[in-house]
Design an enzyme around this catalytic site. Structure first.
Site, PDB file in Angstrom:
ATOM      1  N   LYS A  42       0.799  -1.187   0.000  1.00  0.00           N
ATOM      2  CA  LYS A  42       0.000   0.000   0.000  1.00  0.00           C
ATOM      3  C   LYS A  42       0.850   1.262   0.000  1.00  0.00           C
ATOM      4  O   LYS A  42       0.411   2.318  -0.429  1.00  0.00           O
ATOM      5  CB  LYS A  42      -0.907   0.035   1.236  1.00  0.00           C
ATOM      6  CG  LYS A  42      -1.955  -1.031   1.297  1.00  0.00           C
ATOM      7  CD  LYS A  42      -2.780  -0.878   2.586  1.00  0.00           C
ATOM      8  CE  LYS A  42      -3.695  -2.078   2.738  1.00  0.00           C
ATOM      9  NZ  LYS A  42      -4.357  -2.053   4.042  1.00  0.00           N
ATOM     10  N   GLY A  43       2.057   1.154   0.497  1.00  0.00           N
ATOM     11  CA  GLY A  43       2.879   2.332   0.744  1.00  0.00           C
ATOM     12  C   GLY A  43       3.160   3.214  -0.449  1.00  0.00           C
ATOM     13  O   GLY A  43       3.349   4.418  -0.304  1.00  0.00           O
ATOM     14  N   GLU A  98       8.130   1.567  -5.842  1.00  0.00           N
ATOM     15  CA  GLU A  98       8.096   1.216  -4.421  1.00  0.00           C
ATOM     16  C   GLU A  98       8.250   2.486  -3.593  1.00  0.00           C
ATOM     17  O   GLU A  98       8.861   3.455  -4.041  1.00  0.00           O
ATOM     18  CB  GLU A  98       9.227   0.216  -4.143  1.00  0.00           C
ATOM     19  CG  GLU A  98       9.352  -0.267  -2.731  1.00  0.00           C
ATOM     20  CD  GLU A  98       8.160  -1.063  -2.223  1.00  0.00           C
ATOM     21  OE1 GLU A  98       7.105  -0.440  -1.990  1.00  0.00           O
ATOM     22  OE2 GLU A  98       8.281  -2.271  -2.019  1.00  0.00           O
ATOM     23  N   ASP A  99       7.704   2.457  -2.385  1.00  0.00           N
ATOM     24  CA  ASP A  99       7.835   3.606  -1.502  1.00  0.00           C
ATOM     25  C   ASP A  99       9.225   3.680  -0.872  1.00  0.00           C
ATOM     26  O   ASP A  99       9.844   4.738  -0.842  1.00  0.00           O
ATOM     27  CB  ASP A  99       6.750   3.614  -0.423  1.00  0.00           C
ATOM     28  CG  ASP A  99       6.689   2.320   0.395  1.00  0.00           C
ATOM     29  OD1 ASP A  99       7.387   1.335   0.049  1.00  0.00           O
ATOM     30  OD2 ASP A  99       5.929   2.280   1.377  1.00  0.00           O
ATOM     31  N   ASP A 102      14.316  -0.954   1.921  1.00  0.00           N
ATOM     32  CA  ASP A 102      14.889  -1.097   3.248  1.00  0.00           C
ATOM     33  C   ASP A 102      15.895  -2.252   3.227  1.00  0.00           C
ATOM     34  O   ASP A 102      17.020  -2.089   2.789  1.00  0.00           O
ATOM     35  CB  ASP A 102      13.738  -1.342   4.225  1.00  0.00           C
ATOM     36  CG  ASP A 102      14.112  -1.224   5.683  1.00  0.00           C
ATOM     37  OD1 ASP A 102      15.248  -0.862   5.996  1.00  0.00           O
ATOM     38  OD2 ASP A 102      13.252  -1.508   6.534  1.00  0.00           O
ATOM     39  N   LYS A 130      17.066   3.177   2.351  1.00  0.00           N
ATOM     40  CA  LYS A 130      17.808   3.123   3.616  1.00  0.00           C
ATOM     41  C   LYS A 130      18.991   2.178   3.417  1.00  0.00           C
ATOM     42  O   LYS A 130      18.923   0.994   3.754  1.00  0.00           O
ATOM     43  CB  LYS A 130      16.940   2.565   4.745  1.00  0.00           C
ATOM     44  CG  LYS A 130      15.930   3.489   5.312  1.00  0.00           C
ATOM     45  CD  LYS A 130      15.278   2.796   6.511  1.00  0.00           C
ATOM     46  CE  LYS A 130      14.144   3.583   7.070  1.00  0.00           C
ATOM     47  NZ  LYS A 130      13.509   2.892   8.198  1.00  0.00           N
ATOM     48  N   PHE A 151      12.503   5.501  11.447  1.00  0.00           N
ATOM     49  CA  PHE A 151      11.177   5.035  11.054  1.00  0.00           C
ATOM     50  C   PHE A 151      10.396   6.219  10.505  1.00  0.00           C
ATOM     51  O   PHE A 151      10.099   7.164  11.235  1.00  0.00           O
ATOM     52  CB  PHE A 151      10.451   4.402  12.232  1.00  0.00           C
ATOM     53  CG  PHE A 151       9.312   3.534  11.805  1.00  0.00           C
ATOM     54  CD1 PHE A 151       9.511   2.191  11.533  1.00  0.00           C
ATOM     55  CD2 PHE A 151       8.051   4.064  11.615  1.00  0.00           C
ATOM     56  CE1 PHE A 151       8.469   1.384  11.100  1.00  0.00           C
ATOM     57  CE2 PHE A 151       7.004   3.268  11.183  1.00  0.00           C
ATOM     58  CZ  PHE A 151       7.214   1.931  10.925  1.00  0.00           C
ATOM     59  N   ASP A 158       3.328   4.142   6.314  1.00  0.00           N
ATOM     60  CA  ASP A 158       2.516   4.043   7.512  1.00  0.00           C
ATOM     61  C   ASP A 158       3.243   3.433   8.691  1.00  0.00           C
ATOM     62  O   ASP A 158       4.329   2.876   8.564  1.00  0.00           O
ATOM     63  CB  ASP A 158       1.298   3.158   7.216  1.00  0.00           C
ATOM     64  CG  ASP A 158       1.661   1.673   7.191  1.00  0.00           C
ATOM     65  OD1 ASP A 158       1.071   0.906   7.967  1.00  0.00           O
ATOM     66  OD2 ASP A 158       2.538   1.283   6.393  1.00  0.00           O
ATOM     67  N   ARG A 164      -0.493   7.492   6.686  1.00  0.00           N
ATOM     68  CA  ARG A 164      -0.315   7.508   5.230  1.00  0.00           C
ATOM     69  C   ARG A 164      -0.771   8.829   4.620  1.00  0.00           C
ATOM     70  O   ARG A 164      -0.273   9.240   3.584  1.00  0.00           O
ATOM     71  CB  ARG A 164      -1.123   6.370   4.575  1.00  0.00           C
ATOM     72  CG  ARG A 164      -0.628   4.988   4.876  1.00  0.00           C
ATOM     73  CD  ARG A 164      -1.398   3.953   4.037  1.00  0.00           C
ATOM     74  NE  ARG A 164      -1.237   2.599   4.515  1.00  0.00           N
ATOM     75  CZ  ARG A 164      -0.208   1.808   4.240  1.00  0.00           C
ATOM     76  NH1 ARG A 164       0.778   2.254   3.497  1.00  0.00           N
ATOM     77  NH2 ARG A 164      -0.147   0.584   4.704  1.00  0.00           N
TER      78      ARG A 164
END
Length: 180
Positions: A42-43, A98-99, A102, A130, A151, A158, A164
């Site tokens: 969802k990000g 992609e958001d 990581d 990151k 974070f 989210d 969000r």
């Protein structure tokens, strides 16, 4: 909600400028190719919507839901495809949106699966990266920003399905999620 933000990393204006820059480069790189742009939900939904409006070439759009986090803040290392794409990808040029990149575990797995299905090419577009958290090396073709190991929430990202809708990206106060 805003009181839970320790610091704003990227303002609405910074995000708008970066997304326009990325869209212009993608337009140039995919001119005449009709790529399939795959949003990892969802990000990435906010980023994807803004980005595709900046791409000035024919393209198709599809969505996937993939997770290696469950309800936590750290990857479990086990990747699950919760919703698969509906489009045929054999012979297609794919752009995965992609958001945040990581650990790299989820995207590495996803890219291998899509390549095995016969994609002609696969490129990755991620708003955030990151690098300190990387467990698997994943090549990024289009990168918005590198960020510290904090974070972050907002602009689609989210914590426990909240935040969000913030129009910027901010660092969530550790006291909110039980962090350091």
């Amino acid at each position: 909600m805003k009181n839970d933000i320790q610091e704003v990393l990227f303002s609405e204006e910074q995000l708008r400028a970066k997304v326009a820059e990325m869209g212009a480069q993608i337009t140039k790189d995919y001119e005449g190719k009709n790529p399939l742009i795959v949003s990892v939900l969802k990000g990435s939904y906010v980023f994807m919507a803004d980005l595709t409006r900046q791409i000035d070439t024919k393209c198709n759009i599809d969505f996937m839901v993939v997770s290696s986090y469950g309800n936590g803040t750290k990857t479990t290392g086990e990747v699950q495809i919760i919703k698969d794409i509906e489009s045929q990808i054999e012979g297609r040029d794919l752009l995965i949106v992609e958001d945040i990149l990581d650990s790299g575990v989820t995207l590495s797995y996803l890219m291998k699966i899509l390549k095995a299905r016969g994609a002609n090419s696969i490129r990755l577009c991620t708003l955030l990266s990151k690098p300190e958290r990387r467990k698997v090396d994943v090549h990024i073709d289009y990168l918005g920003f590198e960020i510290p190991d904090e974070f972050v929430v907002g602009y689609g990202l989210d914590y426990a399905e909240c935040y969000r809708n913030l129009p910027y990206i901010g660092i969530l106060k550790p006291s909110v999620y039980g962090g350091k």
